[in-house]
Write an enzyme that holds these catalytic residues in place. Structure first.
Site, PDB file in Angstrom:
ATOM      1  CG  ASP A 306       2.217  19.432 -10.275  1.00 18.30           C
ATOM      2  OD1 ASP A 306       1.899  19.702  -9.116  1.00 18.30           O
ATOM      3  OD2 ASP A 306       1.585  19.827 -11.261  1.00 18.30           O
ATOM      4  CG  ASP A 529      -1.589  27.620 -15.545  1.00 18.25           C
ATOM      5  OD1 ASP A 529      -0.612  28.057 -14.917  1.00 18.25           O
ATOM      6  OD2 ASP A 529      -2.771  27.885 -15.233  1.00 18.25           O
TER       7      ASP A 529
END
Length: 591
Positions: A306, A529
């Site tokens: 990311d 997460d």
């Protein structure tokens, strides 16, 4: 023309200057000394970044080393890493850091620096290691005087056996085209122990998963309960050798200003900590991975999840823009950091770099697809060579289905394309496999090697269980058709945190489809997460509302509920409820 790179560096200016020089001299206890220096430069109009790789062609060096050279112009070093660099006039000395005092025969030492200049930036003509000139060969010492008399009897026949002394150097090994093919993967014993402790966990605990290096402390190992595991890099590599594994996977994940658009994965380094990232994080990892005892192990680095896509999609007033992403785009930290990592790891013969390429639900639109591929190419050029990149990985930070079996992007419903549905939302792709294959083609057209491979993370995208559709919908309304037909059961394709209803996907396997090097479990099943609420921690990880099941969303997910599981711990910590759900909803199902 390609867009200019950061700090005004153009693709044309990203030249590699090989001095062809260089030997690190052996210590006084060594015999013949010889070395080679590769000196590469990425320059702009008033400055440059140099990377220096020294290969020791002589006896092992111990107790320290230094490299010296003289600049032919007015170059002035302003910052260095992986060595202590001092300059007096045009003369420069780079001395070893404390953690790198030895260089094995055919081993390398790597360091770099930033410098200013004006006029021309000519490479140094000669380098010396420990006072001996680097020529790329091992010099021999001629006799001080010639023989006084010729031999009385010349040999009548050549030797009947070859010399027993091996050559002083051997050509570097050729990297495997697909490092996953034909070898078994490393099973992380710490993840396996957690999985085995779960009811039914032994059904999946022998699958290879990646080791996340999400802070500097993880390099040598940590002991606190919130970390991803206490073993350090060397301990994992030693365990891989003990297992007889053919490959091991590490996630390189500690960029300055990390994950600028999602607080759950923020890290320990601030936006201006690029020097620390290089010297305290990348350099020590590269030093360990470059140890000769691991030379027969394929070390796979998954580089910075990311990161580069954020610079394209979440900056400059776009719907997902953040101040931190704007900062990281402006200071070039993401590109410079990743380029440095690719350069360091790419120089190691048995290390393979896969760069994160987000997922189809992020960059599958035309407005994102090309620009993200372009910034990937720019960054590879900045690293010194596209050869530093083995391939790319998708879906590590998402749950996108591998394939949608009941419709494709070309499906129409009563004359209306599925692209017009609220779920697809004009994206060019409906699943991860078609996206990964198309993105690979785009990357090759940008200038990457034609043999690059893609990885797809299938650790959480199985979408099995009782809610999985078994056939295409018969509805003539495009939204109803897509919602009843899709196996991806998320509320919105932008939801990414601990998704309710998710299941394990395909088990790790090599070469499963054209252009795909492997399906992998890089995000280990059972590792959270992000936390459902703010949890203080010493890892720099914040609270992102996209992990709160009660949050009603934002522009990135169409202002929908997040679909996140409740009571989740911080990212990377063990989340039993998630692991049990992933097993229950696995597809293919677990036996």
């Amino acid at each position: 023309m390609r867009p200019v790179l950061i700090r005004g560096l153009t693709a044309a200016a990203a030249t590699t200057l090989v001095a062809g020089l260089g030997i690190f001299a052996a210590t006084s206890a060594s015999a013949a000394a010889g070395c080679r220096v590769d000196y590469s430069v990425n320059q702009w109009n008033v400055g440059f970044t140099a990377n220096v790789t020294v290969t020791n062609l002589g006896d092992p060096i111990s107790g320290g080393w230094n490299v010296t050279w003289t600049f032919p112009g007015n170059q002035q070093v302003t910052q260095g890493w992986s060595a202590t660099i001092t300059q007096s006039g045009a003369n420069v000395t780079a001395a070893n850091p404390s953690w790198s005092t030895t260089i094995a025969t055919n081993g390398t030492a790597n360091f770099g620096f930033n410098a200013s200049y004006s006029g021309t930036n000519t490479a140094p003509a000669t380098f010396k290691l420990n006072g001996t000139a680097c020529t790329g060969t091992v010099p021999t010492t001629p006799p001080t005087t010639g023989p006084t008399t010729p031999p009385t009897t010349p040999p009548t026949t050549p030797p009947t056996t070859p010399p027993t002394t091996p050559p002083t150097s051997t050509p570097p090994g050729t990297k495997a085209d697909n490092p996953y093919a034909g070898v078994k993967g490393y099973v992380n014993p710490e993840w396996k122990a957690k999985a085995d402790a779960e009811t039914g966990g032994s059904r999946v605990s022998n699958n290879p998963t990646a080791v996340w290096l999400d802070r500097i402390a993880a390099i040598n190992g940590t002991t606190d309960s919130s970390s991803n595991g206490s073993m350090g890099v060397a301990a994992h590599l030693d365990a891989a050798l003990a297992q007889g594994a053919g490959y091991i996977q590490f996630v390189i994940y500690d960029l300055p200003g990390r994950d600028c658009s999602a607080l759950a994965s923020n890290g320990e380094l601030g936006p201006n900590d690029l020097p620390r990232y290089k010297s305290e994080y990348i350099d020590p990892i590269a030093a360990i991975e470059g140890n000769a005892k691991y030379k027969n192990l394929r070390i796979i680095n998954i580089v910075e999840i990311d990161s580069l896509p954020n610079i394209v999609t979440n900056t400059g007033g776009q719907a997902g823009a953040t101040a931190m992403c704007d900062t990281m785009k402006a200071n070039g930290g993401y590109q410079q950091g990743i380029a440095y990592a690719l350069n360091k790891f790419g120089a190691i013969g048995n290390v393979y770099n896969y760069v994160d390429a987000a997922h189809h639900g992020w960059i599958g639109w035309d407005s994102n697809f090309g620009p993200v591929a372009d910034i990937m190419y720019q960054t590879a050029v900045l690293s010194g060579s596209v050869n530093n990149v083995t391939g790319f990985i998708t879906n590590t930070a998402n749950y996108s289905a591998l394939q949608e079996p009941y419709f494709t992007i070309n499906t129409s419903v009563n004359g209306t394309s599925v692209r017009q549905s609220k779920w697809v939302d004009w994206n060019q792709y409906v699943d991860e496999l078609s996206f990964a294959q198309a993105f690979r083609t785009k990357l090759i057209s940008e200038g990457f090697n034609s043999n690059i491979g893609m990885l797809i993370d299938t650790s959480r995208n199985g979408w099995g269980g009782s809610s999985r559709p078994t056939k295409a919908s018969t509805s003539t309304n495009v939204d109803t058709f897509v919602n009843e037909s899709r196996i991806d059961r998320r509320i919105h394709a932008g939801n990414w945190c601990n998704q309710s209803g998710a299941g394990l996907g395909e088990r790790p396997k090599a070469a499963p489809a054209a252009g795909i090097d492997a399906y992998v479990w890089v995000k280990p099943p059972g590792e959270s997460d992000g936390s459902s609420s703010l949890i203080p921690n010493n890892e720099g990880k914040g609270f992102d509302q996209m992990c709160d099941p009660t949050y009603k969303g934002n522009a990135r997910n169409g202002n929908n509920l997040t679909g996140a599981l409740p009571n989740a711990p911080i990212s990377g910590a063990w989340f039993s409820a998630q692991f049990q759900q992933l097993m229950a909803n696995a597809y293919p199902p677990l036996s």
